[in-house]
Design an enzyme around this catalytic site. Sequence first.
Site, PDB file in Angstrom:
ATOM      1  N   GLU A  23       0.856  -1.189   0.000  1.00 48.99           N
ATOM      2  CA  GLU A  23       0.000   0.000   0.000  1.00 48.99           C
ATOM      3  C   GLU A  23       0.890   1.236   0.000  1.00 48.99           C
ATOM      4  OE1 GLU A  23      -2.641  -0.196   3.349  1.00 48.99           O
ATOM      5  OE2 GLU A  23      -3.706  -1.944   2.531  1.00 48.99           O
ATOM      6  N   GLY A  25       7.400 -17.144  -2.998  1.00 48.85           N
ATOM      7  CA  GLY A  25       7.564 -16.088  -4.013  1.00 48.85           C
ATOM      8  C   GLY A  25       9.015 -15.652  -4.110  1.00 48.85           C
ATOM      9  N   GLY A  85      31.616  -1.676 -22.453  1.00 48.51           N
ATOM     10  CA  GLY A  85      32.042  -0.301 -22.741  1.00 48.51           C
ATOM     11  C   GLY A  85      30.906   0.503 -23.352  1.00 48.51           C
ATOM     12  N   GLU A 121       8.906  -8.170  -3.397  1.00 50.55           N
ATOM     13  CA  GLU A 121       8.752  -9.371  -2.564  1.00 50.55           C
ATOM     14  C   GLU A 121       9.692  -9.350  -1.348  1.00 50.55           C
ATOM     15  OE1 GLU A 121       7.658 -12.995  -4.355  1.00 50.55           O
ATOM     16  OE2 GLU A 121       6.804 -12.009  -6.123  1.00 50.55           O
ATOM     17  N   GLY A 122       9.868  -8.144  -0.824  1.00 49.14           N
ATOM     18  CA  GLY A 122      10.726  -7.931   0.342  1.00 49.14           C
ATOM     19  C   GLY A 122      12.080  -7.393  -0.096  1.00 49.14           C
TER      20      GLY A 122
HETATM   21  N1  CAA Z   1       6.578 -17.048   7.114  1.00 46.17           N
HETATM   22  C1  CAA Z   1       5.462 -17.320   7.836  1.00 46.17           C
HETATM   23  N2  CAA Z   1       5.003 -16.490   8.793  1.00 46.17           N
HETATM   24  C2  CAA Z   1       5.694 -15.358   9.023  1.00 46.17           C
HETATM   25  C3  CAA Z   1       6.849 -15.021   8.303  1.00 46.17           C
HETATM   26  C4  CAA Z   1       7.295 -15.917   7.310  1.00 46.17           C
HETATM   27  N3  CAA Z   1       8.392 -15.666   6.582  1.00 46.17           N
HETATM   28  N4  CAA Z   1       7.308 -13.821   8.739  1.00 46.17           N
HETATM   29  C5  CAA Z   1       6.472 -13.427   9.706  1.00 46.17           C
HETATM   30  N5  CAA Z   1       5.499 -14.353   9.880  1.00 46.17           N
HETATM   31  C6  CAA Z   1       4.399 -14.308  10.847  1.00 46.17           C
HETATM   32  C7  CAA Z   1       4.958 -14.318  12.264  1.00 46.17           C
HETATM   33  O1  CAA Z   1       5.107 -15.628  12.746  1.00 46.17           O
HETATM   34  C8  CAA Z   1       3.897 -13.556  13.019  1.00 46.17           C
HETATM   35  O2  CAA Z   1       2.798 -14.386  13.265  1.00 46.17           O
HETATM   36  P1  CAA Z   1       2.169 -14.522  14.752  1.00 46.17           P
HETATM   37  O3  CAA Z   1       2.010 -13.150  15.293  1.00 46.17           O
HETATM   38  O4  CAA Z   1       0.904 -15.249  14.552  1.00 46.17           O
HETATM   39  O5  CAA Z   1       3.180 -15.295  15.513  1.00 46.17           O
HETATM   40  C9  CAA Z   1       3.394 -12.549  12.000  1.00 46.17           C
HETATM   41  O6  CAA Z   1       3.732 -13.061  10.708  1.00 46.17           O
HETATM   42  C10 CAA Z   1       3.997 -11.171  12.179  1.00 46.17           C
HETATM   43  O7  CAA Z   1       5.387 -11.315  12.056  1.00 46.17           O
HETATM   44  P2  CAA Z   1       6.412 -10.294  12.691  1.00 46.17           P
HETATM   45  O8  CAA Z   1       6.049 -10.006  14.111  1.00 46.17           O
HETATM   46  O9  CAA Z   1       7.777 -10.830  12.400  1.00 46.17           O
HETATM   47  O10 CAA Z   1       6.109  -8.983  11.843  1.00 46.17           O
HETATM   48  P3  CAA Z   1       7.021  -7.704  11.621  1.00 46.17           P
HETATM   49  O11 CAA Z   1       6.110  -6.598  11.350  1.00 46.17           O
HETATM   50  O12 CAA Z   1       8.038  -7.557  12.706  1.00 46.17           O
HETATM   51  O13 CAA Z   1       7.923  -8.032  10.308  1.00 46.17           O
HETATM   52  C11 CAA Z   1       8.312  -8.567   8.020  1.00 46.17           C
HETATM   53  C12 CAA Z   1       7.535  -8.812   9.305  1.00 46.17           C
HETATM   54  C13 CAA Z   1       9.242  -9.766   7.810  1.00 46.17           C
HETATM   55  C14 CAA Z   1       9.144  -7.293   7.959  1.00 46.17           C
HETATM   56  C15 CAA Z   1       7.176  -8.550   6.975  1.00 46.17           C
HETATM   57  O14 CAA Z   1       6.326  -7.446   7.209  1.00 46.17           O
HETATM   58  C16 CAA Z   1       7.648  -8.542   5.568  1.00 46.17           C
HETATM   59  O15 CAA Z   1       8.006  -9.595   5.028  1.00 46.17           O
HETATM   60  N6  CAA Z   1       7.622  -7.351   4.898  1.00 46.17           N
HETATM   61  C17 CAA Z   1       7.885  -7.268   3.494  1.00 46.17           C
HETATM   62  C18 CAA Z   1       6.612  -7.433   2.704  1.00 46.17           C
HETATM   63  C19 CAA Z   1       6.851  -7.859   1.307  1.00 46.17           C
HETATM   64  O16 CAA Z   1       7.613  -8.785   1.028  1.00 46.17           O
HETATM   65  N7  CAA Z   1       6.151  -7.219   0.387  1.00 46.17           N
HETATM   66  C20 CAA Z   1       6.207  -7.600  -0.980  1.00 46.17           C
HETATM   67  C21 CAA Z   1       4.940  -7.210  -1.666  1.00 46.17           C
HETATM   68  S1  CAA Z   1       4.376  -8.395  -2.773  1.00 46.17           S
HETATM   69  C22 CAA Z   1       5.200  -8.129  -4.226  1.00 46.17           C
HETATM   70  O17 CAA Z   1       6.163  -7.447  -4.307  1.00 46.17           O
HETATM   71  C23 CAA Z   1       4.639  -8.915  -5.329  1.00 46.17           C
HETATM   72  C24 CAA Z   1       4.874  -8.372  -6.666  1.00 46.17           C
HETATM   73  O18 CAA Z   1       3.991  -7.764  -7.224  1.00 46.17           O
HETATM   74  C25 CAA Z   1       6.119  -8.724  -7.379  1.00 46.17           C
END
Ligand code: CAA
Length: 393
Positions: A127, A242, A339, A363-364
Site C-alpha cells: 500500500e 515467491g 564499454g 517481494e521484500g
Molecule cells: N513465514 C510465515 N510467517 C511469518 C513469516 C514468514 N516468513 N514472517 C512473519 N510471519 C508471521 C509471524 O510468525 C507472526 O505471526 P504470529 O504473530 O501469529 O506469531 C506474523 O507473521 C507477524 O510477524 P512479525 O512479528 O515478524 O512482523 P514484523 O512486522 O516484525 O515483520 C516482516 C515482518 C518480515 C518485515 C514482513 O512485514 C515482511 O516480510 N515485509 C515485506 C513485505 C513484502 O515482502 N512485500 C512484498 C509485496 S508483494 C510483491 O512485491 C509482489 C509483486 O507484485 C512482485
Amino acid sequence: MFFELTEEQMAVQQAARDFAQNILKPGVIERDREMKYPKKEVRQMAEMGFLGMMVSPEYGGGGMDTISYVLAMEEISKIDASCSVIMSVNNSLVCWGLEAFGTEAQKQKYLTKLATGEWVGAFCLSEPEAGSDATSQRTTAEDMGDYYLLNGTKNWITNGGTSKVHLVMAQTHPEKEHRGINCLIVETDWEGVAIGTKEDKLGIRASDTNSIMYTDVKVPKKNRIGDDGFGFKFAMSTLNGGRIGIAAQALGIAAGAYELSLAYSKERKAFGKPISEHQAIAFKLADMATEIEAARLLVYRAAWLKDQQMDYSTASAMAKLFASEVAMRHTVEAVQIHGGYGYVKEYHVERLMRDAKITQIYEGTSEVQRIVISRSILQGQLYVPIWADKVAV
Ligand code: CAA
C-alpha cells in the site's frame, strides 16, 4: 549429495531456453522501450504450461517440482524479466497460495483458470504506506454478515491491470493488528474496482504495475482464504515461496548478463587481442561466474527444501538476498565490459542492469530479507531445523 538434474528437469530447462531465445528475444527491446505488455507472449507462456507449473494436474497445472520452476524462471529471465515477473507472481504468489490454502470451491472456480493461464492473477499486499511494514494495512474489509465491504488502495501491483483475479490483503479487526487481516479473492470486473495507470518504471518496463483502488467492493465471505484473520500469515507463507521465484529471476538476469559478456569479450579486440585475454576483463568474468554459481546453489537449495516439504523461509530469504545483490553487481560489470556498446539498448546489458534493480526491492527488499535471516540466526533456527527436521509448511 547429488547435484544432477533429472531428465525431466533438463527438458523443462531446454524448453524454457528455446522459448526465451526464439520467442521472447526478438521483441524484447521494443517491448521495454514502448512499455508494451507482452500479451501474445504471455498467451504463449500459458500454452507452454509456464503459468501454473507447480499446480497439481487435477487443477490444470503442470504438477512439476520447484526445481523445474526455478530452471524455467532462470532461462526466461536471462532474456525477458518482464515476462518472468508475470510468470513468477502467477505461479508462486497466486496459484501456490490458492492451492495451499484455498477451499475446494475456490480452487475449482479460480485455480483451474489461473493454472492454465486462461486468467492471470495479482497479489495485492503493498500500500502507499505499507511496503516493508506490511502489517500496517490500511485497506479495510468490513464484515457485513455474508460479505465483506472492501475499501482502500494498493500500490505497485504486478499484473494489476491485466489480471482477472486479485488476492487482496485487508484489515477486518484493527484491534487484533496483523491477526485481524484477511485475504480476499476479488474479481477485477466487480463494481468498485478501479485500476490506476501503468507505472513508468526504470526496469521490467513491459510488465504492468498499477495502483488499484477498491471502493465499497462487495466480496462474498466464501472468497476469504483460510480462517478469519489468516490473511497476514497467508501473505507471509506465500511470499516465502515467491522469494524463491524472484531469486531465480535475479539469477537469470545475472546469468544472462554474464553469458553476453563472455561472448562479447571473446570477440571484441583491444590492444591487439580479445579483451577476454586482458586480465582486467578475465578477472571480472571469473568473479561473475563464481558469484553466479554461488547464487545458483542457494536458489536451487531453497527450491529443493520446498520440494522436500522442509522449512524454506530462511533459505528463500538468503537466496533472494544474495541472488539479487549478485544480479545488480554483475549487470553493472556487464555494462562496463561492453564499454560504449553496453550503454546502448541493442546490446541488452543496460536493460538487464535496469531490470536487476527491482529484484532488490520487490517481494521484500534486501533489508527485509536481512530481517528475516537475522531473526532466524538469533533464534538459533538456521542450520539445525533446515537440515535435521522435516518441518511441514
Ligand atoms: N513465514 C510465515 N510467517 C511469518 C513469516 C514468514 N516468513 N514472517 C512473519 N510471519 C508471521 C509471524 O510468525 C507472526 O505471526 P504470529 O504473530 O501469529 O506469531 C506474523 O507473521 C507477524 O510477524 P512479525 O512479528 O515478524 O512482523 P514484523 O512486522 O516484525 O515483520 C516482516 C515482518 C518480515 C518485515 C514482513 O512485514 C515482511 O516480510 N515485509 C515485506 C513485505 C513484502 O515482502 N512485500 C512484498 C509485496 S508483494 C510483491 O512485491 C509482489 C509483486 O507484485 C512482485
